[in-house]
Enzyme design. Structure first.
Site, PDB file in Angstrom:
ATOM      1  N   GLY A  44       0.837  -1.170   0.000  1.00  0.00           N
ATOM      2  CA  GLY A  44       0.000   0.000   0.000  1.00  0.00           C
ATOM      3  C   GLY A  44       0.854   1.193   0.000  1.00  0.00           C
ATOM      4  O   GLY A  44       1.115   1.844   0.844  1.00  0.00           O
ATOM      5  N   THR A  45       1.229   1.900  -0.830  1.00  0.00           N
ATOM      6  CA  THR A  45       2.370   2.779  -0.972  1.00  0.00           C
ATOM      7  C   THR A  45       2.041   3.933  -1.919  1.00  0.00           C
ATOM      8  O   THR A  45       1.289   3.756  -2.861  1.00  0.00           O
ATOM      9  CB  THR A  45       3.547   1.979  -1.566  1.00  0.00           C
ATOM     10  OG1 THR A  45       3.784   0.890  -0.702  1.00  0.00           O
ATOM     11  CG2 THR A  45       4.782   2.811  -1.733  1.00  0.00           C
ATOM     12  N   VAL A  46       2.675   5.083  -1.665  1.00  0.00           N
ATOM     13  CA  VAL A  46       2.550   6.201  -2.599  1.00  0.00           C
ATOM     14  C   VAL A  46       3.940   6.580  -3.090  1.00  0.00           C
ATOM     15  O   VAL A  46       4.919   6.492  -2.352  1.00  0.00           O
ATOM     16  CB  VAL A  46       1.864   7.431  -1.972  1.00  0.00           C
ATOM     17  CG1 VAL A  46       0.407   7.126  -1.661  1.00  0.00           C
ATOM     18  CG2 VAL A  46       2.585   7.926  -0.730  1.00  0.00           C
TER      19      VAL A  46
END
Length: 536
Positions: A354-356
């Site tokens: 889950g990363t930006v």
């Protein structure tokens, strides 16, 4: 820049963005615009990266947050600097203590997988060393959106609803109630266009801004985290928070077709992308859309990945040296294993020694490749009461095998999935790139780099091209847009091809490419999400 670089072989919702003063590329329009505003108001690419990252904790909480980790590659004054902002496991945790609680592996949720958050300290470290503006100025847009609210975007709404359904089913213990109070106060996930706000998140950001993150690690926020942990028998303490400092590191690289491809050294998995490129260096590819190209890329990635899973952890705890894993000799030995048929990979044995995501660039020559994440969406399912802080669950990646390089140990950093990338040529910056998405990330890095360098695609087309993901054994996922004739040809080589309809399985990326002659920026942003590029 060559004409074929501007060719568009893949359908896209958008064209490559071109600008020469400043550029911010990320997965959410409000965050990109916040970064651009700082550039226009006297900040540099580092200030813009911090502002964008902070806004992303508000407007994309399904992927990142204040309680997560961060990594950065910063190009400034002709040099590339690396920042490892990943936090270690609490000092008091151990394999034996987790076993005593009835677990044979690290759970996904709750206090056991929680590691020290590195995001606030990383913002402060970047601001102090390279920023032109104060951290208070850089965090102001994020505070505004947390306090006043923002309309929820379409992709965000989908992931938020997915998380709510999963958490409602799985997170029944009392300690998880604060997640529901914070992110589902009306007993549901917010709808598209609905305005969502978090006063607690705003106040936490304000305290971080006013103290250069000291409140988070030694002050009032640290006390709140410590008390919450003690209440539910967690391992994390105020002493763990106080001892944390992000680490400035020397980036690692391989040369690929005349370009230097850069990653953060372990504990990040960027080493896997470099290892795969090191293997591919011995091949040449006549065409992008050919079974030979895809077969060799997949095989190289498999071999690199199993090595990464075997050896990557805190770098000083690795049983083999990074330089040995990336040596041309070892790359050749792995390349020799690639034949005409798909193989089931196993780790090699190099000599033992889950990363930006967001990218920014300014007209002073500064460029930043930045990534931050809570892991698995919202992370551990724990939110520190009244603060808006969703705590990450990075500890889930630790091994419970005491003989494994990545074995759980107090004070140790685990194998980490989030990785920023950077490209240079002849000692000059080309630009930042990244593809977020768990174990897809090094696979995405390999695919966009080969698209850019081997096949001369522009940044937008390099991102839009159909992707594949090696899962395990001979199993490979491909997007629904992947050419069926190539999928069938790969199947005949022994690959177990599965069409995966979930776009989120293939990552979300951004690229800024600086033309070395004109200095013009060419930006690509992800068509699989709400991505955008703000530029002037």
């Amino acid at each position: 820049m060559t004409t074929d670089y501007l060719h568009y072989p893949y359908a896209s919702q958008r064209m490559t963005t071109v600008a020469n003063k400043g550029m911010v590329a990320t997965s959410q329009p409000l965050a990109a615009q916040a970064g651009l505003d700082l550039l226009k108001n006297g900040g540099n690419a580092i200030d813009a990266a911090i502002a964008t990252a902070a806004v992303l904790t508000v407007v994309e909480p399904t992927s990142n947050g204040i309680g997560g980790d961060a990594f950065a590659l910063v190009w400034t004054k002709g040099e590339l600097h690396g920042l490892n902002g990943s936090g270690p496991a609490p000092q008091s945790i151990s394999i034996d203590s987790v076993n005593e609680r009835g677990y044979n592996e690290i759970p996904k949720y709750g206090w056991i997988p929680v590691t020290v958050p590195g995001v606030p300290a990383s913002w402060a470290a970047l601001s102090k060393r390279f920023g032109k503006l104060s951290l208070k100025e850089a965090l102001a847009p994020a505070i505004h959106y947390a306090e006043e609210g923002f309309p929820v975007s379409p992709t965000l709404s989908k992931f938020w609803k997915d998380a709510y359904v999963k958490f409602e089913e799985e997170l029944r213990d009392e300690e998880f109630k604060y997640w529901f109070e914070t992110f589902a106060p009306d007993g549901r996930a917010p709808e598209v266009g609905e305005v969502w706000k978090s006063k607690g998140h705003a106040e936490t950001l304000r305290k971080i801004a006013e103290t250069d993150a000291a409140a988070f690690y030694q002050g009032e926020i640290a006390d709140q985290i410590d008390a919450f942990s003690k209440r539910y028998n967690g391992y994390l303490t105020k002493e763990d928070l106080s001892a944390f400092k992000p680490e400035w590191v020397d980036p690692i690289s391989v040369q690929y077709r005349g370009y230097d491809v850069w990653e953060i050294p372990p504990n990040g998995q960027g080493l896997i992308a470099l290892s795969a490129l090191n293997i591919l260096n011995g091949f040449s590819f006549a065409h992008k859309d050919s079974v030979d190209t895809y077969h060799k890329q997949i095989e190289a990635m498999k071999l690199a990945f199993v090595d990464g899973q075997e050896y990557i952890t805190d770098e000083h705890e690795m049983s083999v040296a990074v330089r040995d894993l990336l040596s041309p000799t070892y790359g050749e030995s792995r390349r020799q294993l690639i034949g005409d048929e798909a193989l089931v990979p196993s780790p090699g044995q190099p000599p033992k020694g889950g990363t930006v995501y967001l990218a920014t660039a300014d007209d002073e020559g500064n460029m930043v490749s930045f990534i931050q994440s809570n892991y698995m969406g919202f992370g551990s399912g724990l939110v520190v009461p009244g603060t808006g802080i969703a705590l990450q669950n990075r500890g889930h990646n630790f091994s419970m095998d005491p003989n494994h390089d990545n074995a759980l140990k107090g004070g140790k950093r685990t194998y980490h999935t989030i990785i920023p990338g950077f490209l240079s040529k002849d000692g000059d910056a080309v630009g930042p790139f990244g593809v977020m998405g768990g174990f897809m990330q090094p696979q995405g890095h390999l695919q966009v780099i080969t698209n850019l360098i081997d096949f001369h695609l522009n940044p937008q087309s390099a991102l839009d091209a159909p992707r594949w993901q090696w899962v395990d054994g001979k199993r490979v996922w491909v997007e629904s847009t992947f050419p069926p004739y190539l999928a069938e040809a790969l199947s005949r080589k022994g690959h177990e091809i599965e069409v995966q309809l979930e776009k989120g399985a293939f990552g979300r990326g951004q690229i800024i490419w600086r033309d070395q002659q004109s200095g013009t920026f060419f930006g690509g942003t992800e068509s699989r999400t709400d991505g955008t590029i703000a530029a002037y």
